[in-house]
Motif scaffolding. Sequence first.
Motif, PDB file in Angstrom:
ATOM      1  N   MET A   1       0.847  -1.200   0.000  1.00  0.00           N
ATOM      2  CA  MET A   1       0.000   0.000   0.000  1.00  0.00           C
ATOM      3  C   MET A   1       0.882   1.250   0.000  1.00  0.00           C
ATOM      4  N   ALA A   2       2.047   1.168   0.720  1.00  0.00           N
ATOM      5  CA  ALA A   2       2.993   2.293   0.713  1.00  0.00           C
ATOM      6  C   ALA A   2       3.554   2.490  -0.687  1.00  0.00           C
ATOM      7  N   GLU A   3       3.852   1.385  -1.360  1.00  0.00           N
ATOM      8  CA  GLU A   3       4.352   1.474  -2.726  1.00  0.00           C
ATOM      9  C   GLU A   3       3.313   2.115  -3.645  1.00  0.00           C
ATOM     10  N   LEU A   4       2.030   1.773  -3.414  1.00  0.00           N
ATOM     11  CA  LEU A   4       0.949   2.344  -4.226  1.00  0.00           C
ATOM     12  C   LEU A   4       0.901   3.858  -4.043  1.00  0.00           C
ATOM     13  N   ILE A   5       1.041   4.305  -2.775  1.00  0.00           N
ATOM     14  CA  ILE A   5       1.034   5.748  -2.507  1.00  0.00           C
ATOM     15  C   ILE A   5       2.212   6.421  -3.202  1.00  0.00           C
ATOM     16  N   GLU A   6       3.376   5.819  -3.065  1.00  0.00           N
ATOM     17  CA  GLU A   6       4.575   6.425  -3.636  1.00  0.00           C
ATOM     18  C   GLU A   6       4.474   6.569  -5.149  1.00  0.00           C
TER      19      GLU A   6
ATOM     20  N   ALA B   1       3.306   4.472   7.067  1.00  0.00           N
ATOM     21  CA  ALA B   1       3.181   5.806   7.649  1.00  0.00           C
ATOM     22  C   ALA B   1       4.155   6.779   7.002  1.00  0.00           C
ATOM     23  N   GLU B   2       5.372   6.297   6.700  1.00  0.00           N
ATOM     24  CA  GLU B   2       6.360   7.165   6.062  1.00  0.00           C
ATOM     25  C   GLU B   2       5.897   7.578   4.666  1.00  0.00           C
ATOM     26  N   ALA B   3       5.303   6.640   3.952  1.00  0.00           N
ATOM     27  CA  ALA B   3       4.800   6.966   2.614  1.00  0.00           C
ATOM     28  C   ALA B   3       3.667   7.982   2.706  1.00  0.00           C
ATOM     29  N   ILE B   4       2.829   7.821   3.726  1.00  0.00           N
ATOM     30  CA  ILE B   4       1.730   8.772   3.932  1.00  0.00           C
ATOM     31  C   ILE B   4       2.273  10.160   4.237  1.00  0.00           C
TER      32      ILE B   4
END
Length: 746
Positions: A90-95, A148-151
């Motif tokens: 999900m973080a990869e998706l945000i990035e 959280a970092e990606a957010i």
Amino acid sequence: GRGGLMRLGGAIARFFSKSGARLLGLALLGALLVLRWADPVIVSNIRNQGFDLYQRISPRPYTPQPVVIADIDEPSLARFGQWPWPRTRMAELIEKLTAQGAIVIGFDMVFAEADRLSPVRIAQDNPSLPVEARSALALLPSNESVFAEAISKSRVVIGETASRGGIANQEIPEVPNVIKGADPRPYLTSYSSIVQNLRGIGEFAAGRGVFTVDPDADGVFRRIPLVMQVSEKLRLALSTEVLRIATGGQSFLVVSDAAGVSSVIVGGVAVPTDPNGKIWPWFSKSNKERYVSASDVLSGSLPPGTVAGKMVFVGTSAVGLEDYRATPVEAAMPGVEIHVQIVENILTGQYLKRPNFALGMELVALFFAGILIIWLVPRLGAIWAMVAAITLLGGFAGGSWLAFSQYRLMIDATFPVAAGFSLFAAMATGNYMREEMQKRQIRGAFGQYLSPALVDHLTAHPEKLSLGGETRELSVLFTDVRGFTGISESYKKNPQGLTRLMNRFLTVMSNAILEEQGTIDKYMGDAIMAFWNAPLDTKDHELHACRAALAMLKNVSDLNEARAQELKDSSEETYQLINVGIGINSGECVVGNMGSNMRFDYTALGDTVNTASRLEGQSKPFGLPIIMGNNTAEAVQTILAVIEIDLIRVKGRAEPERIHALIGDETIRASDDFMALRAMNAAMLSAYRTQNWEAAFTAMEEAQLIADRMKLEFSDYLFVYESRTAEYRANPPGSHWDAVYVATEK
């Protein structure tokens, strides 16, 4: 009896009378207005389905807007594994969405639990792993921290779901807001608690939006709250929170007054709402152009610029994840698309409006339509009233559609139209019942006394029946059996035989009356009273009465012949010849319901009736079966065979009456013998009235010869004049004699 039937029918008819039906209609209209004001679920469901129909007929045209869905679809699950995905993915998706230029990313999902695929959790859940492996896993960052970092490096709105059950177990943050006007909280959709994201995730999000949407009672999602309260805190829906963050993240403004919320201002855009802070989205059909596959984003195969400068909602259309909702235009639409369509509505200003005056307009329309229907149905009848109702209610339905199609206003046509037609049906039913009761009343009162054709005409046109007394020109007929006392004596030991005889006799007599459109007034033993020209108008009623009298003579003659054959060899019953006398008179009578409050009959009264009865009595001494008054004779003498027989003063009447005998029908009248007989009879009467006794005797002899040729029973009539002439020749009456004979018997 007939009077009882008429009283019962009259009571029912009065209940369903025009005024009574209108009172019932007004009561029903009042109940319908109260029902609409109360607005139970069934009424609101039907109204909403009517609005749904409008949207299905005319859905919002899809025009691309700066909003897109990153869809966790079936290909995404097939490529990257089953749901839930690890937070690192999900973080990869945000990035990758951020890298491709997404201005804000909103999640139509909540991350309330720790990721079981996080390295620390894997080490904890697998104690059988080597110590070195577990230690290495423990040193790796958790998936939540990666997420959280990606957010934190992007602008992300995380989703939360509200609940009416339970108590909030942690502080519920409030989105910055300003209230203009009255406190809106009493009007807003209210929740007691909320399911929040993990603390480490929520702290880094740019915004928090509630994606909870309540369907209507029938399970369809129509009205979407833009703002709501959760444990007294104001929160925005996911759609409006994404829009707020995309436009700078400033406070949103709630404008309200004593009637409730009027609008919500987000990112400088004022969105009109209903008093509960909800909007009615104008839905378009689900469109794949709104979607990009999450697998394309993650794999880097998404065309450049696809999400650049756009708000991106992350959701799922995968069937197994069951995030589908019923909307007015789709039986199953992915829930994330509903949020996207709300943003499209706001950006284009293309949402539906249920104006504050709508309910009042609908009630007023129903009231006036109802009043018109109540007034028209008893007045015009069902067909024309239906035309008027269809025109009026159809016009309102057309206006409702025009308001929707042109101005996106939702004016309900379902209840006014349904209620209007229900009122019409009730009024038409009452009208039908009133007419049926009136027809039954008429049939009960006249069915045995009028011909079927007349009864049918009377029931079809009841307005022609005057149930009160009225003065009408009638032809009245009385008939009696000659020597009935002797006939009765012969049946002294066989009363059943007398009953059968009289029933047969009265049947053939009645048939003659009914076939000539007459009304049978009453049976009086062996006698019958009938009249013509009431209750319905009968053209040439004098002629009909005379034809009925001639038919009576024919029917009785046939009955005598039939009985003679039947009793030829009978030892139980002696044959008795039946002879009848008939009196007919025409003139003014009072006709209507006569009697007491307990019993009454439809009958005729007056001098004309009395004279007709006396004329029937004169048929016996004259030996002529049908005697008529002067009015009747003058009306038919150019058609039927009629001769004048006397100038008489009947008992009970001061004025003399010129009376006539009906000899036969048109055929007899056209014969040379009848013309000769009429001329000779006139000569006899002239000689008699001028006291020329010898000429009178001579005319009598000639008249008898003609009558014999015609096989006409004329001797009794001529004998009356022979006796009078002989008496007056012996005792002259003097110069003042008026030739009027005074009848001493009825």
